[in-house]
Scaffold this active site. Structure first.
Site, PDB file in Angstrom:
ATOM      1  CG  HIS A   1       3.157  -2.405 -15.676  1.00 59.59           C
ATOM      2  ND1 HIS A   1       2.688  -3.621 -15.225  1.00 59.59           N
ATOM      3  CD2 HIS A   1       4.309  -2.667 -16.328  1.00 59.59           C
ATOM      4  CE1 HIS A   1       3.524  -4.580 -15.601  1.00 59.59           C
ATOM      5  NE2 HIS A   1       4.523  -4.029 -16.270  1.00 59.59           N
TER       6      HIS A   1
ATOM      7  N   GLY B   1       0.790  -1.236   0.000  1.00 56.88           N
ATOM      8  CA  GLY B   1       0.000   0.000   0.000  1.00 56.88           C
ATOM      9  C   GLY B   1       0.815   1.276   0.000  1.00 56.88           C
ATOM     10  CB  SER B   2       4.349   2.171  -0.657  1.00 55.01           C
ATOM     11  OG  SER B   2       4.601   1.705  -1.954  1.00 55.01           O
TER      12      SER B   2
HETATM   13  C1  GRF Z   1       3.937  -1.215  -7.386  1.00 59.61           C
HETATM   14  O1  GRF Z   1       5.239  -1.374  -7.904  1.00 59.61           O
HETATM   15  C2  GRF Z   1       2.933  -1.215  -8.504  1.00 59.61           C
HETATM   16  O2  GRF Z   1       3.389  -0.621  -9.671  1.00 59.61           O
HETATM   17  C3  GRF Z   1       2.760  -2.684  -8.730  1.00 59.61           C
HETATM   18  O3  GRF Z   1       2.768  -3.253  -7.442  1.00 59.61           O
HETATM   19  C4  GRF Z   1       3.523  -2.439  -6.562  1.00 59.61           C
HETATM   20  C5  GRF Z   1       2.630  -2.085  -5.413  1.00 59.61           C
HETATM   21  O4  GRF Z   1       3.326  -1.524  -4.346  1.00 59.61           O
HETATM   22  N1  GRF Z   1       1.606  -2.947  -9.530  1.00 59.61           N
HETATM   23  P1  GRF Z   1       2.535  -0.890  -3.117  1.00 59.61           P
HETATM   24  O5  GRF Z   1       1.544  -1.924  -2.603  1.00 59.61           O
HETATM   25  O6  GRF Z   1       1.835   0.348  -3.609  1.00 59.61           O
HETATM   26  O7  GRF Z   1       3.576  -0.595  -2.089  1.00 59.61           O
END
Ligand code: GRF
Length: 223
Positions: free
Chosen positions: A111, A14-15
């Site tokens: 992505h 969820g960053s």
């Molecule tokens: C990110 O790199 C996004 O592009 C990919 O999954 C990751 C999610 O990271 N689809 P977070 O959960 O937002 O930390």
């Protein structure tokens, strides 16, 4: 005028969600976060959404007793929330057809590579960065795009380049890409909230370049 409403689907830490919430809280992203939904009950995204004070839903085939029921629940959450835009932030499942039907051309995804390279089946999470390093790429990046039924093939709105240092690891690349994601996703959402970008079915070439005018530091390098 009513505030622009967004919902977020997320599966992981969820960053990206946190980066959006930080910009909402600071007032830089003029939107209300209507809900966070995750297929993963233990996701950091759900915990972060709750801590922010928004409605947080765990919805999966497991929790609802079948994928069809999960799809119906998602559609009913989306419908009653009245969102203008659905933001996928590390959502690892396909968005069900029932949700697409409610939000035509109003679903965004991020992505962690430069599509159409390193996209498609199996290209998610660490698999993407491992493939980039294995291939010996000198650059990777971030793609923010509309979601259509073919997933990674919707209209590209913004791409940012992230250099890959010689000998870099997939972990190091992932960290650099994530930093770029956090810096840019909210800006695209803001462009929608301000009406600078409008939902469209067009796949007009050059749209990613046009998007550059919403950002500081165009051309799209984070060097
Ligand atoms: C990110 O790199 C996004 O592009 C990919 O999954 C990751 C999610 O990271 N689809 P977070 O959960 O937002 O930390």
């Amino acid at each position: 005028m009513a505030k622009y409403r967004i919902g977020v689907f997320a599966s992981g830490g969820g960053s990206n969600l946190q980066a959006l919430m930080d910009r909402i809280r600071s007032g830089e992203l003029p939107a209300d976060l209507a809900f966070v939904l995750s297929n993963n009950s233990k996701s950091g995204a759900l915990a972060k959404g709750k801590a922010f004070g928004c409605r947080a839903f765990h919805v999966s085939g497991f929790s609802e007793g079948g994928e069809d029921k999960a799809a119906a629940r998602m559609a009913s959450i989306v419908k009653e929330s009245g969102i203008d835009l659905l933001v996928l932030a590390g959502y690892m499942k396909l968005v069900p057809e029932a949700v697409h039907a409610l939000l035509k051309n109003r679903i965004l995804n991020i992505h962690p590579a430069l599509l159409p390279s390193f996209g498609g089946a199996g290209m998610y999470g660490h698999h993407v960065h491992e493939a980039v390093v294995k291939r010996g790429c000198q650059f990777t990046g971030v793609t923010i795009h509309m979601v259509n039924a073919a997933y990674d093939e919707g209209q590209i709105l913004l791409q940012r380049i992230v250099p890959v240092a010689p000998g870099s690891t997939a972990e190091a690349v992932a960290a650099d890409v994530l930093e770029s994601e956090h810096a840019h996703y909210w800006q695209v959402v803001r462009a929608f909230a301000l009406g600078e970008l409008k939902p469209t079915e067009s796949a007009e070439p050059g749209r990613a370049v046009a998007m550059g005018r919403f950002l500081d530091g165009f051309p799209p390098f984070d060097l």
